[in-house]
Every structure is written in structure tokens, then in C-alpha cells.
Write an enzyme that holds these catalytic residues in place. Sequence first.
Site, mmCIF file in Angstrom:
data_model
loop_
_atom_site.group_PDB
_atom_site.id
_atom_site.type_symbol
_atom_site.label_atom_id
_atom_site.label_comp_id
_atom_site.label_asym_id
_atom_site.label_seq_id
_atom_site.Cartn_x
_atom_site.Cartn_y
_atom_site.Cartn_z
ATOM 1 N N TRP A 1 -3.266 -3.932 -2.258
ATOM 2 C CA TRP A 1 -3.791 -3.855 -1.148
ATOM 3 C C TRP A 1 -4.811 -4.545 -1.276
ATOM 4 O O TRP A 1 -5.896 -4.677 0.450
ATOM 5 C CB TRP A 1 -4.342 -2.459 -0.224
ATOM 6 N N ASP B 1 -9.267 3.609 -7.083
ATOM 7 C CA ASP B 1 -8.200 2.128 -7.919
ATOM 8 C C ASP B 1 -9.205 0.620 -7.872
ATOM 9 O O ASP B 1 -10.324 0.635 -7.584
ATOM 10 C CB ASP B 1 -8.186 1.603 -5.902
ATOM 11 N N SER C 1 1.075 -0.705 -0.230
ATOM 12 C CA SER C 1 -0.034 -0.111 -0.654
ATOM 13 C C SER C 1 0.754 1.324 -0.185
ATOM 14 O O SER C 1 1.766 1.451 0.378
ATOM 15 C CB SER C 1 -0.749 0.151 1.497
ATOM 16 N N ASP D 1 -9.052 8.733 -8.387
ATOM 17 C CA ASP D 1 -8.576 7.722 -7.020
ATOM 18 C C ASP D 1 -9.330 6.648 -6.873
ATOM 19 O O ASP D 1 -10.106 5.949 -6.195
ATOM 20 C CB ASP D 1 -8.899 8.227 -5.847
#
Lengths: 191, 578
Positions: free
Chosen positions: B249, B311, B198, B309
Site C-alpha cells: 500500500w 508492515d 491493501s 503488525d
Amino acid sequence: MGDTSISRRTLLTGCCATPVFARTGAAAADEESAQFELPQTGDQLVEVGHEAEAKPLTPQDLGLQDLLLAWAYDPRNKIVRNGSRLNMLLLMRFEPATLGDAERQLAPEGIVAYSAVCTHQQCWVTDWLKSAQVLQCPCHQSQYDLRHSAKVVGGPAPRSLPALPLNVNNGILDIAGPFTGRVGGEQQQGT
Amino acid sequence: MRQSLRTVLMACAAGLVGCMTAPWAAAQQISSYAPVTQQRLENPEAGNWLLYRRTYDGHGFSPLKQINTDNARDLVPVWTFATGVVEGHEAPPMVNNGMMFVTTPGMQVLALDATTGDLIWRYKEKLPADLFQLHPTNRGVAMWGDKLYLATVDAHLIALDAKTGKEVWNTKVGDYQHGEYMTLEPLVVRGKVMVGSSGGEFGVRAYIAAYDADSGKQVWRTYTVPSPEEPGGDSWKSDAWKTGGGSVWITGNYDPKRNLAYWGVGNAAPWPGDLHPGDDLYTSSTIGLNPDTGEIKGHHQYHWNDSWDWDEIRPPVLINMQHNGQTIDALVHPARDGYLWTLQQTDNGIKYISGQPFVYQNAFKSLDPQTGRPTYDPEHKPVSGKEVSFCPSLWGGLDWPSESYSDQTQLLYIPANDNMCGQMLGEKKQLLVGQLWLGADPDSLKLLPRGDHIGELQAWDPATGKRVWTYPFPSQLFASVLTTAGGLVFVGGTNDRMFRAFDAKTGELLWQQKTNSGIVGMPVAYQVGDTEYVAVQSGWGVDAQRIQDSLAKTSMKLDPNAVPQGGVVWVFALRRHR
């Protein structure tokens, strides 16, 4: 962007007038130890990112509501106390009349100094929200009122940021006493 | 390989292990601990939960059916265990022959008797004094042989003796002072323990790495952001790759047939796309790599030059399904970008099949019919110096919590968030190592709810691309889903602290139980003796709380303090088995 970043190694090795490797073993060890010490009474302040210059900060370096990140600096031994990220400080300048009574005593010319380490999960608290006039932690949005002892006004932080009393001596900001509380967060370790 | 009961009890008495007060029944669980093998991971017993999603294909499906649609209303708690810590309890309770292993925030592993809740041993270590935690959580231990594998927030990989909790080896994987940390459950394939880093929000250049299960020595490390000399490196048009993010992650899935491990890769850093020009491989992608060598054998990038953002951190679910009259090895991914993607595994890599929104999405104008590459609406793509709104929000249509595919109904269940848009003003900032580095004006970050609800438990038929049913919730839904052969779908994730069971075919709510806190954890089903259990951790925190805080500042005016924190392991069974 990589070449514009401030690396930790730069912070650690670029801080001092005399490089660590040029000193004797014992002196180097003392110096490294001093880098990890919390700010000491009589220390001056240098801006984060400008450790190599080690130019002590003055009140003129901060405009109204300017936020500045700093390390304590031992002027006698020329040591920047940036060995631990827990040592980072934040400075802001306010109109003195807007400060609480207690803060005004610690804040020459309206310049307050606090630990920059969030009391929640130890991120650096660096986001000044102009709209709300609070300092916000970018990690979990804890909010602190810097005019009033950095008390928590929002988010999960359990307690205020510790304050650091300041003086002005010969036109240079220096540290007048220890933190008003414990620096750092509430690391949970299980029961 | 088995340790005798007498040996265990003598070791406890000598203070050599952490069990100390393990009751007799718990000691029996230790003595019957079955080493985890590749054969068991590929074909797990119905009663055990040995992998993050139970099976390598990522279905999150249990073949147990003692608890079913006819009797789910008779579910009752049979035991609970307080973890003693706050923040997000996201890990699945892992179960191997009656021993349960639970991780919590704060670097803690609990070994419990899965039938009684008795503590067998507890592993806890102090975290570094200067550690900073953006995501104070952990998502579980992996299993291999007689060991467990824990990836830590200070970027270490630790092997524990499963029977005693004693540390066997401890390897530093990354540097937490540079913002590298780990929260995922490792993935083990043939004795290689894979983890990811991460730290995308701290400007790391992330990677997947494999370690030898016995020695803890690194076998390989593959960066998810290639250097200019590596394949894909030319997709970065500046030096931004050096701090480009691409964090990893969430645990990958694995296809034994092709020997490929599929991993999801996180967003590019910092958030606004103009600060890292180019497609930015392999951010916001699925990659398939050889677990023996770390070589990337295929990839699919869901959206290029990520700016939201988003992911794409969950790996795709591996489903054998019908497509145009043929059975294909599909990779199905309900994405953070709000699209439900269907891909196909081929001998030449990953092939695009289809993509369609499962929540309201206004950033994509179209998809290339051959490749799935989206074109963007620039009005809804964040850049520096401009305030931009976009749907879905940075938490996406589905963030990290896992969907589940029922082998019984052949439906995919998505814990979605619809009608939750976001806003940001991008700004260029210098990276200070160890400082959060979003590239956004903090004053500008807002959630923009729309419609009459946000959370949706959705059931989709991936073969037809049709939605079958939807169950709405007033505010956010933020937890992983479990399906079982009992025709049930289990999920928590709401701010009313409920844990719920639904009829998998119809979406009818069959049962609910209010718990101590909110559930962001992953439910599992397991069996010991003649009893089926369903287990989940209740312990609100991290992103679910951040959404709560953000919605509190909107017209929804949620109470930011509505959900108490503090973790508890809950285990349920039918009333007659209590």
C-alpha cells in the site's frame, strides 16, 4: 485458516432452504431482491455463520452480555436478508433493569438489537469491551453504549447505531418494527 | 499531442469536461501540459514532481534552492484550497509544468493551477453504498502520457485525461467486499501501471499487479504471499497463506539500471505469529521484481513470522554510497521494526550489509552477521493467549510516511517515533469475510509511552551508520519528509498543526507555520516561472488520529479532539514572490 472462514458466497448462497438456481427466473430475482431488503416487521433472526440451518433465534440463545451477530430472516419465504453487508445486526442481552427506559420498551427480556454497521466508516461493530462496558468499532475505535440507545461515547462516529425493536412470539425472537434511524455511515464524496 | 488552448476552452464551453470555470491562466496551464515519458520519469526536470518521491530512487529530494537556509524565514502562504472533505490527506501534490494534481479521501482528484490555486477541473465519483473503509485516504495520482492514474478504496484503477479530468478507462482490480482496497499512488514504468492491494487486516492474500497504461488491461499479477507450489511457498507451514496478508500500500521505487522495481510488503495476518507458523515470505520484506513480467528477482525479509503488525511497506531508498572503500548500490530502509537496515543490490539479488536500531527496540536479541536474520526475545513477541508488551508499538519506529535522502548533504532524514511501546493479548478468531481480523483482544491493545518525548526528526549518515542530529517533539511525528538543495528539510506530522523547515546540516528549526489541521501529507517543491513553491496538504486523520486517541488513554492524557479535521492544500513561497 482459509477453510474456517465464512465466505460471502457461502453467506449468499447458503442461506435459503430452496437454492436460487432451482427457482424460476422471476422468483429467483424476487428472492435476490428480498435478500437485500432491510429487516422487515415480522422477520425472525438467524445467526451469522448458520444461515444454511436457518434456525430462528430464541431468547435462550443469548446469555447475559453475549454478543451475537445476526441476519433478519423471512420465515414465510425462507429468505435470509444477507444480500448486503449493511443488513448485519448485533444482539446483546443485558439485565433489563440496567437498560434505559426507551431501550427497555424495544428489548424483550433485556435483548437489544442494533444495526452492526458503524455510523463512521461502515465497519462492523463487534468488539465488546468488558472493562468499559461499551461496544467498540475495531476500525477506528468509535464506542457505543448499548444500554442507552447505542449513543456514541467515544471515537469519531457521528451518531448512534439505529435500534431495531424486538418481540418474542411463541418463544422466537422477531422484529417488531423498523430501525429507529438510518442505517450506515457518512460516506463523503467531496464537495 | 498538445491540445490547443482554443480546443480546451471550446470543450469547457460545451460542458464536455469538468473545467467549466477554468480561468484564463489555468487554461494556459492545460495547453502547456507536457506528456509524461519514461525519459522524463528517469530524469525529471528540477521544477516538476512527477513521481511519488519525485525520483525513482525514492529520495524525496528537490534540486530547487531558491528557498534556502538564508531566507526560509521569509516563507509565506501564497494560496490555499479547501478540499471539502475530512480524514487523512496523505497525498503529495503532483506537479507537471504548472498543473497540480491533488487527491483526497473520498475518491476525489483536484487539478489546480499551481501558481494561483485556481480550480481547473475536479473529478469525484460516488463510492459504493456498502463500502467500509479502514483507511479513508489516498496517496496520489501517477502520470504517464496525457493520463493520470488513480487507485481507489473500492479497488479500481482509473485512468483520467490529465487535461480534462474525464475518465478514460476504469478497471476493477480487486473485490472490496472481501476487504481488498487501494490507497497508494501507482508506479509507472514504461507504460505499465503497477498497483498493490491493501487488506491485510481483513485476511486478504495480497498482490502487486500491472496494467497497460493505454488500455487498462492487466499485464501481470504477482501474489506477495506465494502458494505452496511457488518459490517461497514452503515458508508457510499451514494453510494460513490463503489469508496471509502481505498487503502492498505504498508506492515502490525503481532501478532503471537493473530494471527492478522495489516494493515493500506488509505484515502477515492475523497479527500473532503462532497463528501463521513459518517465516511467511514475503511478508515484512522488500521484494525486487521485473516490471515487465512481475517476476520476483530478489527479496530480503527484515523479520520473519511477523507478530507485531510491522508492515515493511515503504520500499528501500536507492543510494549510491561508500561502503568499505567501495561505491555500492545500497538499499536503505528505516523500518517499522525500529531498525535502520542497509542492503546492497547485487547481480544475484539483495545482500545484507547492516542493521541497527534507530528507536528503542526490545523484540530482537541479535542479528545474524551474514544474513541479518534476527533472533527474538519471546517475552516481547505476541502470541495468542498471552498479553505481551513490545517496543516499538504496532505503529513502529517509522510507519508508512516517507524518509528523505538529501543528495546535497548525503544524509537520510527519518520522521521517527521513539519511546512508544505497545501491548496486546493475541486471540484466535474465526475470519468473517469483510470483518476486521486482527487476532488481538481489543481490550488489551494499548500504547505504553516511555521517556520524555516520542517524535524525533533524525538525520543519519548511511555511509558511516552514525546519527548526525535529532530534533525531538513531545508526542507523535507522523508525516513524510521533503529535502531540498536549499539545505532544507520540511515536515509536518505533529498535533500542534505546524509545518516546519529545518537546516538540513544542523537540525536548527528555521521556520514554522500553523495550519488549519494536522499535516499527515507529503510535502513537495516545484517551480513555475521564476518562483519556487513548497506545497503540502494539511488534513489530519487515520493513523495519526488513532495514535492521538491511544495516547489520550495513557499518562500523557492527550486531548483526542485537539486536532480539527478538514483538508486544505497549502502553497508557500518567499515573500517577495507573493
